[in-house]
Design a protein around this motif. Structure first.
Motif, mmCIF file in Angstrom:
data_model
loop_
_atom_site.group_PDB
_atom_site.id
_atom_site.type_symbol
_atom_site.label_atom_id
_atom_site.label_comp_id
_atom_site.label_asym_id
_atom_site.label_seq_id
_atom_site.Cartn_x
_atom_site.Cartn_y
_atom_site.Cartn_z
ATOM 1 N N LEU A 1 0.350 2.842 -30.465
ATOM 2 C CA LEU A 1 0.373 2.905 -31.929
ATOM 3 C C LEU A 1 1.441 2.002 -32.542
ATOM 4 O O LEU A 1 1.552 1.922 -33.765
ATOM 5 C CB LEU A 1 0.580 4.344 -32.388
ATOM 6 N N SER A 2 2.256 1.355 -31.717
ATOM 7 C CA SER A 2 3.217 0.316 -32.147
ATOM 8 C C SER A 2 4.295 0.826 -33.101
ATOM 9 O O SER A 2 4.724 0.114 -34.006
ATOM 10 C CB SER A 2 2.454 -0.850 -32.809
ATOM 11 N N PHE A 3 4.757 2.062 -32.896
ATOM 12 C CA PHE A 3 5.900 2.558 -33.656
ATOM 13 C C PHE A 3 7.193 2.148 -32.958
ATOM 14 O O PHE A 3 7.226 1.980 -31.734
ATOM 15 C CB PHE A 3 5.849 4.085 -33.769
ATOM 16 N N GLY A 4 8.284 2.013 -33.718
ATOM 17 C CA GLY A 4 9.578 1.734 -33.125
ATOM 18 C C GLY A 4 10.119 2.944 -32.390
ATOM 19 O O GLY A 4 9.582 4.053 -32.499
ATOM 20 N N ALA A 5 11.222 2.747 -31.638
ATOM 21 C CA ALA A 5 11.775 3.818 -30.810
ATOM 22 C C ALA A 5 12.182 5.033 -31.636
ATOM 23 O O ALA A 5 11.911 6.180 -31.266
ATOM 24 C CB ALA A 5 12.970 3.298 -30.014
ATOM 25 N N ALA A 6 12.841 4.807 -32.780
ATOM 26 C CA ALA A 6 13.287 5.920 -33.613
ATOM 27 C C ALA A 6 12.104 6.677 -34.203
ATOM 28 O O ALA A 6 12.085 7.914 -34.215
ATOM 29 C CB ALA A 6 14.192 5.409 -34.731
ATOM 30 N N THR A 7 11.093 5.937 -34.685
ATOM 31 C CA THR A 7 9.906 6.578 -35.260
ATOM 32 C C THR A 7 9.126 7.325 -34.184
ATOM 33 O O THR A 7 8.644 8.444 -34.410
ATOM 34 C CB THR A 7 8.991 5.528 -35.921
ATOM 35 N N ALA A 8 9.012 6.710 -32.995
ATOM 36 C CA ALA A 8 8.312 7.374 -31.892
ATOM 37 C C ALA A 8 9.027 8.652 -31.491
ATOM 38 O O ALA A 8 8.391 9.674 -31.203
ATOM 39 C CB ALA A 8 8.203 6.424 -30.696
ATOM 40 N N GLY A 9 10.353 8.614 -31.455
ATOM 41 C CA GLY A 9 11.121 9.808 -31.138
ATOM 42 C C GLY A 9 10.927 10.897 -32.173
ATOM 43 O O GLY A 9 10.812 12.077 -31.840
ATOM 44 N N PHE A 10 10.880 10.494 -33.443
ATOM 45 C CA PHE A 10 10.642 11.455 -34.524
ATOM 46 C C PHE A 10 9.285 12.123 -34.378
ATOM 47 O O PHE A 10 9.156 13.350 -34.456
ATOM 48 C CB PHE A 10 10.730 10.732 -35.866
ATOM 49 N N LEU A 11 8.239 11.327 -34.148
ATOM 50 C CA LEU A 11 6.885 11.871 -34.033
ATOM 51 C C LEU A 11 6.702 12.674 -32.751
ATOM 52 O O LEU A 11 5.961 13.666 -32.732
ATOM 53 C CB LEU A 11 5.859 10.736 -34.097
ATOM 54 N N ALA A 12 7.386 12.245 -31.670
ATOM 55 C CA ALA A 12 7.263 12.967 -30.397
ATOM 56 C C ALA A 12 7.803 14.381 -30.513
ATOM 57 O O ALA A 12 7.332 15.300 -29.822
ATOM 58 C CB ALA A 12 7.994 12.213 -29.285
ATOM 59 N N GLY A 13 8.776 14.569 -31.362
ATOM 60 C CA GLY A 13 9.356 15.896 -31.541
ATOM 61 C C GLY A 13 8.888 16.606 -32.797
ATOM 62 O O GLY A 13 9.389 17.673 -33.136
ATOM 63 N N ALA A 14 7.880 16.024 -33.477
ATOM 64 C CA ALA A 14 7.457 16.576 -34.762
ATOM 65 C C ALA A 14 6.848 17.957 -34.630
ATOM 66 O O ALA A 14 6.878 18.751 -35.578
ATOM 67 C CB ALA A 14 6.461 15.629 -35.441
ATOM 68 N N ASP A 15 6.278 18.270 -33.453
ATOM 69 C CA ASP A 15 5.734 19.619 -33.286
ATOM 70 C C ASP A 15 6.840 20.670 -33.354
ATOM 71 O O ASP A 15 6.583 21.843 -33.627
ATOM 72 C CB ASP A 15 4.946 19.741 -31.979
ATOM 73 N N GLY A 16 8.086 20.229 -33.114
ATOM 74 C CA GLY A 16 9.216 21.137 -33.259
ATOM 75 C C GLY A 16 9.363 21.646 -34.687
ATOM 76 O O GLY A 16 9.841 22.763 -34.904
ATOM 77 N N LEU A 17 8.927 20.838 -35.680
ATOM 78 C CA LEU A 17 9.004 21.275 -37.074
ATOM 79 C C LEU A 17 8.109 22.482 -37.312
ATOM 80 O O LEU A 17 8.484 23.428 -38.013
ATOM 81 C CB LEU A 17 8.601 20.121 -38.001
ATOM 82 N N ALA A 18 6.900 22.446 -36.724
ATOM 83 C CA ALA A 18 5.987 23.576 -36.875
ATOM 84 C C ALA A 18 6.505 24.802 -36.125
ATOM 85 O O ALA A 18 6.336 25.939 -36.575
ATOM 86 C CB ALA A 18 4.594 23.189 -36.371
ATOM 87 N N ILE A 19 7.138 24.565 -34.976
ATOM 88 C CA ILE A 19 7.714 25.680 -34.221
ATOM 89 C C ILE A 19 8.805 26.359 -35.044
ATOM 90 O O ILE A 19 8.888 27.591 -35.106
ATOM 91 C CB ILE A 19 8.276 25.183 -32.876
ATOM 92 N N ILE A 20 9.632 25.553 -35.705
ATOM 93 C CA ILE A 20 10.682 26.106 -36.562
ATOM 94 C C ILE A 20 10.068 26.965 -37.665
ATOM 95 O O ILE A 20 10.549 28.053 -37.978
ATOM 96 C CB ILE A 20 11.522 24.974 -37.184
ATOM 97 N N ALA A 21 8.960 26.490 -38.237
ATOM 98 C CA ALA A 21 8.360 27.174 -39.378
ATOM 99 C C ALA A 21 7.574 28.420 -38.991
ATOM 100 O O ALA A 21 7.532 29.390 -39.742
ATOM 101 C CB ALA A 21 7.448 26.201 -40.134
ATOM 102 N N LEU A 22 6.936 28.423 -37.808
ATOM 103 C CA LEU A 22 5.929 29.436 -37.516
ATOM 104 C C LEU A 22 6.225 30.363 -36.346
ATOM 105 O O LEU A 22 5.494 31.338 -36.139
ATOM 106 C CB LEU A 22 4.579 28.749 -37.264
ATOM 107 N N SER A 23 7.253 30.083 -35.537
ATOM 108 C CA SER A 23 7.472 30.887 -34.337
ATOM 109 C C SER A 23 7.690 32.364 -34.640
ATOM 110 O O SER A 23 7.153 33.243 -33.957
ATOM 111 C CB SER A 23 8.659 30.345 -33.542
#
Length: 250
Positions: free
Chosen positions: A184-206
């Motif tokens: 998908l050609s994202f940079g390292a910082a953006t890829a890191g953000f998206l790779a951990g984005a499911d953590g946002l839902a875990i924070i909200a819904l766990s």
């Protein structure tokens, strides 16, 4: 994990958890100072030994801390897991993107892990969380008798199923950042953000899913979560290439 379980049965949740985090943290530090591939492999084995210990102890520790509301308590605690799941890849991506110092990613995470081990060691009362272990000791199940559980074939059914889940989980964990960068050609910082984005839902819904488990049963929670995770995962990795679309599905 089997030696860790026997260790926990004798010494309790707290010490198993603290030792596990400490050993895993040491492995993370060794990864950072590794001079070659062989040293990285050794460091990862050390990390795995620590993970074997803390994986065995963490859920039981949390369930004991929230004894009257186990599902909601463990779910609430997973909010912090979600915070780390999101913050870890994002922080690692930022360090790589702006400083290109990959070793420092491991040094910083090792210091965070060390802080966690100290908090467990001095911030949790052993008496409060290890009462179930003392109750088991009263039943007289000691020594070699504990190993009789391995003769029960029914025990291996959830073990095999969980192993299959782990194959999928680690396949995703290993490939997600590379997929985001290379495909998908994202940079390292953006890829890191998206790779951990499911953590946002875990924070909200766990906390909510923990309550769901207490209310309707843990099997129902497992099945609902598994179906949603599978369907959304297939959509995310087969059709969506834009930042906002992938962020939403993640």
């Amino acid at each position: 994990s089997i030696p860790a379980g026997l260790f926990m049965d004798k010494f309790g949740y707290k010490y198993t958890l603290a030792i596990g985090i400490s050993v895993a943290t040491f492995g993370v530090f060794l990864t950072g100072i590794a001079a070659n591939t062989d040293a990285v492999v050794v460091a990862r084995i050390v990390t795995g030994i620590g993970e074997g210990f803390w994986n065995v102890a963490i859920v039981l520790t949390l369930a004991s801390l929230f004894r009257n509301h186990k599902g909601a308590g463990v779910g609430l605690s997973q909010d912090f897991f979600g915070l780390g799941l999101f913050g870890g890849p994002f922080l690692g991506g930022l360090i790589l993107s702006y400083f290109d110092l990959w070793r420092w990613v491991f040094y910083i995470f090792a210091m965070i892990g060390l802080a966690g081990a100290v908090l467990v060691s001095f911030g949790i009362s052993r008496k409060r969380i290890d009462e179930p272990t003392k109750e088991r000791e009263k039943t007289g199940l000691r020594g070699i008798e504990k190993l009789k559980v391995f003769k029960n074939w029914k025990m291996y059914v959830p073990v095999v199923i969980f192993a299959l889940y782990e194959v999928g989980f680690w396949s995703w964990t290993i490939t997600v950042s590379t997929y985001l960068e290379k495909v998908l050609s994202f940079g390292a910082a953006t890829a890191g953000f998206l790779a951990g984005a499911d953590g946002l839902a875990i924070i909200a819904l766990s906390w909510l899913t923990g309550y769901f488990g207490d209310k309707f049963g843990r099997r129902a929670g497992f099945m609902l979560g598994g179906v949603l995770q599978g369907v959304i995962g297939i959509i995310a990795y087969s059709t969506i290439s834009g930042f906002l679309g992938f962020l939403l599905l993640a």
